[in-house]
Design a protein around this motif. Structure first.
Motif, PDB file in Angstrom:
ATOM      1  N   LYS A 101     -16.715  25.173  12.275  1.00  0.00           N
ATOM      2  CA  LYS A 101     -16.872  24.923  13.710  1.00  0.00           C
ATOM      3  C   LYS A 101     -17.905  25.880  14.281  1.00  0.00           C
ATOM      4  O   LYS A 101     -18.006  27.029  13.849  1.00  0.00           O
ATOM      5  CB  LYS A 101     -15.542  25.077  14.447  1.00  0.00           C
ATOM      6  N   TYR A 111     -16.931  33.020  10.438  1.00  0.00           N
ATOM      7  CA  TYR A 111     -15.897  32.063  10.848  1.00  0.00           C
ATOM      8  C   TYR A 111     -16.453  30.644  10.943  1.00  0.00           C
ATOM      9  O   TYR A 111     -15.750  29.672  10.647  1.00  0.00           O
ATOM     10  CB  TYR A 111     -15.284  32.486  12.176  1.00  0.00           C
ATOM     11  N   GLU A 112     -17.708  30.505  11.371  1.00  0.00           N
ATOM     12  CA  GLU A 112     -18.332  29.180  11.385  1.00  0.00           C
ATOM     13  C   GLU A 112     -18.363  28.590   9.972  1.00  0.00           C
ATOM     14  O   GLU A 112     -18.061  27.407   9.766  1.00  0.00           O
ATOM     15  CB  GLU A 112     -19.755  29.279  11.930  1.00  0.00           C
ATOM     16  N   ILE A 172      -9.316  30.238  15.886  1.00  0.00           N
ATOM     17  CA  ILE A 172      -9.477  30.834  14.555  1.00  0.00           C
ATOM     18  C   ILE A 172      -8.119  31.334  14.070  1.00  0.00           C
ATOM     19  O   ILE A 172      -7.467  32.139  14.738  1.00  0.00           O
ATOM     20  CB  ILE A 172     -10.492  31.989  14.581  1.00  0.00           C
ATOM     21  N   LYS A 173      -7.703  30.872  12.909  1.00  0.00           N
ATOM     22  CA  LYS A 173      -6.422  31.282  12.339  1.00  0.00           C
ATOM     23  C   LYS A 173      -6.575  32.598  11.588  1.00  0.00           C
ATOM     24  O   LYS A 173      -7.523  32.778  10.823  1.00  0.00           O
ATOM     25  CB  LYS A 173      -5.893  30.210  11.382  1.00  0.00           C
ATOM     26  N   GLN A 218     -16.449  29.514   7.413  1.00  0.00           N
ATOM     27  CA  GLN A 218     -15.091  29.367   6.888  1.00  0.00           C
ATOM     28  C   GLN A 218     -14.353  28.190   7.512  1.00  0.00           C
ATOM     29  O   GLN A 218     -13.628  27.460   6.826  1.00  0.00           O
ATOM     30  CB  GLN A 218     -14.314  30.657   7.126  1.00  0.00           C
ATOM     31  N   HIS A 219     -14.527  27.992   8.830  1.00  0.00           N
ATOM     32  CA  HIS A 219     -13.728  27.010   9.559  1.00  0.00           C
ATOM     33  C   HIS A 219     -14.493  25.736   9.927  1.00  0.00           C
ATOM     34  O   HIS A 219     -13.904  24.792  10.460  1.00  0.00           O
ATOM     35  CB  HIS A 219     -13.149  27.640  10.823  1.00  0.00           C
ATOM     36  N   TRP A 246     -11.551  35.178  19.217  1.00  0.00           N
ATOM     37  CA  TRP A 246     -11.318  34.304  18.061  1.00  0.00           C
ATOM     38  C   TRP A 246     -10.047  33.476  18.260  1.00  0.00           C
ATOM     39  O   TRP A 246     -10.018  32.297  17.902  1.00  0.00           O
ATOM     40  CB  TRP A 246     -11.204  35.137  16.790  1.00  0.00           C
ATOM     41  N   PRO A 260      -7.312  35.763  12.692  1.00  0.00           N
ATOM     42  CA  PRO A 260      -8.570  36.438  13.007  1.00  0.00           C
ATOM     43  C   PRO A 260      -8.496  37.952  12.777  1.00  0.00           C
ATOM     44  O   PRO A 260      -7.416  38.508  12.592  1.00  0.00           O
ATOM     45  CB  PRO A 260      -8.748  36.136  14.497  1.00  0.00           C
TER      46      PRO A 260
END
Length: 258
Positions: free
Chosen positions: A221, A215-216, A98-99, A218-219, A93, A101
């Motif tokens: 990407k 994470y996809e 990813i911030k 949330q972020h 991550w 993680p």
């Protein structure tokens, strides 16, 4: 975490009294402070009045007291070392930007929850053992960190390093039955040598792609590499079913991007 990544070594040091092992990420090898259990010689008496109020019914011997104190010290030393699992972030991550993680402990905890809630387990499969394997399968990373393929460490060497780290951690724990169980559970997972290990291996991948989808979302990407690296590698019906559900949700959310 089987993804391409790299991260600087941990430089956190633990209390000097603990017989801890420190891993040098700039080259192979361990730097060990030999275990030196602090057994405090204290005579402890447990006094419970007899029914007639005449006095003590039982007292602990010096040997009992020393054993109890030594066991407590070793347990806290071991748990202090395991704190690194809570603070060490998973490198895949980090490499993907990813911030904040998840940590290694975060990953293992949700895997243990998977083992706890999974329905329709195959006949003969021990749920409690699955939970235990999930809890310890990455425990050696408290010392060696999250080694990934991009680190250039051959699989055999990675296994050797983790085995050595696990042995040192069990020495910190003071050996004994619990330490031997941790070694056995870790080796079972490493060798993929039981139905329980098969399922927990699948949970490892399921947790990975579920976290990737989160994470996809949330972020904003795409993290395709995690889905590609796990595709077709699930061994159990539960693993295949849960992975299919995650992939279906991903396609519904992102359409042709997924």
């Amino acid at each position: 975490m089987a993804v391409n990544s790299s991260t600087p070594p941990l430089h956190r040091s633990l209390h000097s009294r603990s017989p801890l092992v420190f891993f040098n990420r700039t080259g192979p090898g361990f730097f060990t402070h030999p275990p030196n259990p602090r057994l405090v010689s204290v005579r402890s008496h447990s006094q419970n009045s007899a029914p007639d109020g005449s006095g003590s019914k039982r007292s602990l011997s010096l040997e009992d007291s020393q054993t109890s104190i030594g066991s407590s010290s070793s347990a806290i030393d071991f748990l202090t070392l395991c704190h690194r699992l809570k603070t060490t972030k998973r490198k895949g991550w980090i490499n993907n930007g990813i911030k904040g993680p998840e940590s290694i402990a975060d990953h293992m905890y949700r895997m243990a929850l998977m083992a706890l809630i999974a329905a329709d387990l195959p006949s003969g499969l021990n749920r409690e053992r699955c939970i235990k394997i999930a809890i310890v399968h990455d425990i050696a990373e408290a010392i060696v960190g999250d080694i990934t393929p991009s680190d250039g460490v051959p699989k055999e060497e990675k296994s050797r390093m983790e085995q050595a780290a696990l042995n040192e951690m069990c020495k910190v724990l003071g050996g004994g039955m619990r330490a031997e169980e941790i070694k056995e559970l870790w080796q079972e997972y490493e060798n993929n040598s039981s139905l329980e290990a098969n399922l927990v291996k699948d949970f490892d991948k399921v947790e990975l792609i579920l976290q990737a989808l989160e994470y996809e979302t949330q972020h904003g990407k795409m993290l395709d590499e995690f889905f590609l690296s796990t595709a077709g590698k699930f061994q159990t019906e539960i693993g295949k079913s849960w992975a299919a559900e995650i992939i279906s949700r991903r396609k519904s959310k992102f359409g042709k991007q997924a």
